[in-house]
Scaffold this motif. Structure first.
Motif, mmCIF file in Angstrom:
data_model
loop_
_atom_site.group_PDB
_atom_site.id
_atom_site.type_symbol
_atom_site.label_atom_id
_atom_site.label_comp_id
_atom_site.label_asym_id
_atom_site.label_seq_id
_atom_site.Cartn_x
_atom_site.Cartn_y
_atom_site.Cartn_z
ATOM 1 N N HIS A 82 0.828 -1.209 0.000
ATOM 2 C CA HIS A 82 0.000 0.000 0.000
ATOM 3 C C HIS A 82 0.869 1.268 0.000
ATOM 4 O O HIS A 82 0.709 2.143 -0.840
ATOM 5 N N GLU A 83 1.784 1.353 0.942
ATOM 6 C CA GLU A 83 2.595 2.571 1.059
ATOM 7 C C GLU A 83 3.558 2.725 -0.119
ATOM 8 O O GLU A 83 3.802 3.836 -0.578
ATOM 9 N N HIS A 112 1.769 4.124 -3.007
ATOM 10 C CA HIS A 112 1.708 5.593 -2.885
ATOM 11 C C HIS A 112 3.016 6.223 -3.367
ATOM 12 O O HIS A 112 3.018 7.250 -4.032
ATOM 13 N N TYR A 129 -11.693 1.219 2.890
ATOM 14 C CA TYR A 129 -10.826 2.396 2.980
ATOM 15 C C TYR A 129 -10.519 2.948 1.580
ATOM 16 O O TYR A 129 -10.231 4.141 1.423
ATOM 17 N N GLU A 161 -6.210 6.569 -2.596
ATOM 18 C CA GLU A 161 -6.324 5.383 -1.724
ATOM 19 C C GLU A 161 -6.879 4.207 -2.509
ATOM 20 O O GLU A 161 -6.503 3.054 -2.289
#
Ligand SMILES: [Zn+2]
Length: 252
Positions: A151-152, A155, A205, A212
């Protein structure tokens, strides 16, 4: 510059050895690595060696980073760039790991221009051109479809690779309008699903913001690829072009 980097990387690969026993232990906990071919696994290991040589990982709040923690984070961080190369993660070096969720001070300006500051508990955070921050407890959760490291780093790929605040730029050779349209329509469809109150397979989320949505769908792309390919075929196909991987069918 590119020449020097290549030379240094070749030297690193010659001198650094990956601990095979440790790799097996780490990989056993990351079930989504099982779909990789032997050749792809070897390339992933090389990327991991370079990642560990070029990035600096620090434990915060007294967390001691063992080789296992470092290897696990590196393996998950390198999976999305397996066919893109380590230069995607250029321009920053730090990975900070907290033992559990960490508090950050946030500020938001409301419609009347009033600034509200508040504290938020986070499992991960990524800064444009800066570090990636992770909660080790949440890295350990890594259940199917949920992966804070991917996830990070998704990003990071988004922030440092062009595009706008909503979506990353399409890669060379991709149809940029199809990429954006698929993400936008997918985001709208997902928000409608969440609003309907039906339980969703994808982490709700993802409805928080288009960025996101991209990060959460990237988690699913790598860790629940078959389900994503079945339920979100257009989005899956676009992500396969973006990441240059086809995890549902083995690597391209
Ligand atoms: Zn996020």
């Amino acid at each position: 510059m590119g020449f020097f980097r290549d030379w240094r990387r070749k030297r690193t690969l010659k001198s650094a050895r990956l601990d095979e026993t440790l790799w097996k232990r780490v990989a056993a906990k990351l079930s989504f690595l099982r779909g990789l071919s032997e050749e792809d696994t070897d390339r992933l290991k090389q990327l991991v060696v370079l990642f560990l040589a070029e990035k600096e990982m620090h434990g915060a709040h007294g967390l001691q980073l063992t080789d296992e923690v470092r290897l696990s984070i590196a393996a998950q961080a390198c999976l999305p760039i397996l066919n893109l190369g380590l230069d995607v993660y250029q321009g920053w070096v730090g990975v900070v790991v907290y033992p559990g969720e960490f508090r950050v001070q946030k500020e938001e300006v409301d419609e009347d221009g009033v600034v509200h500051s508040f504290e938020e508990e986070l499992a991960g955070e990524a800064w444009p051109g800066g570090p990636v921050i992770l909660s080790w407890e949440d890295v350990g959760i890594a259940e199917r479809g949920y992966n804070v490291v991917i996830h990070e780093f998704a990003h990071k790929i988004h922030m440092d690779g062009g595009g706008d605040a909503d979506y990353p730029a399409a890669r060379d050779g991709m149809d940029a309008s199809a990429w954006r349209k698929t993400l936008k329509e997918g985001y709208d469809r997902f928000c409608a699903e969440v609003d309907s109150g039906e339980p969703t397979f994808i982490d709700p989320y993802a409805a928080e913001h288009p960025a996101e949505f991209f990060a959460v769908m990237s988690e699913a792309f790598f860790t629940e690829s078959a389900v994503l390919a079945r339920d979100w075929p257009e989005l899956y196909a676009q992500l396969a072009l973006f990441y240059k991987q086809d995890p549902a069918a083995g690597s391209m």
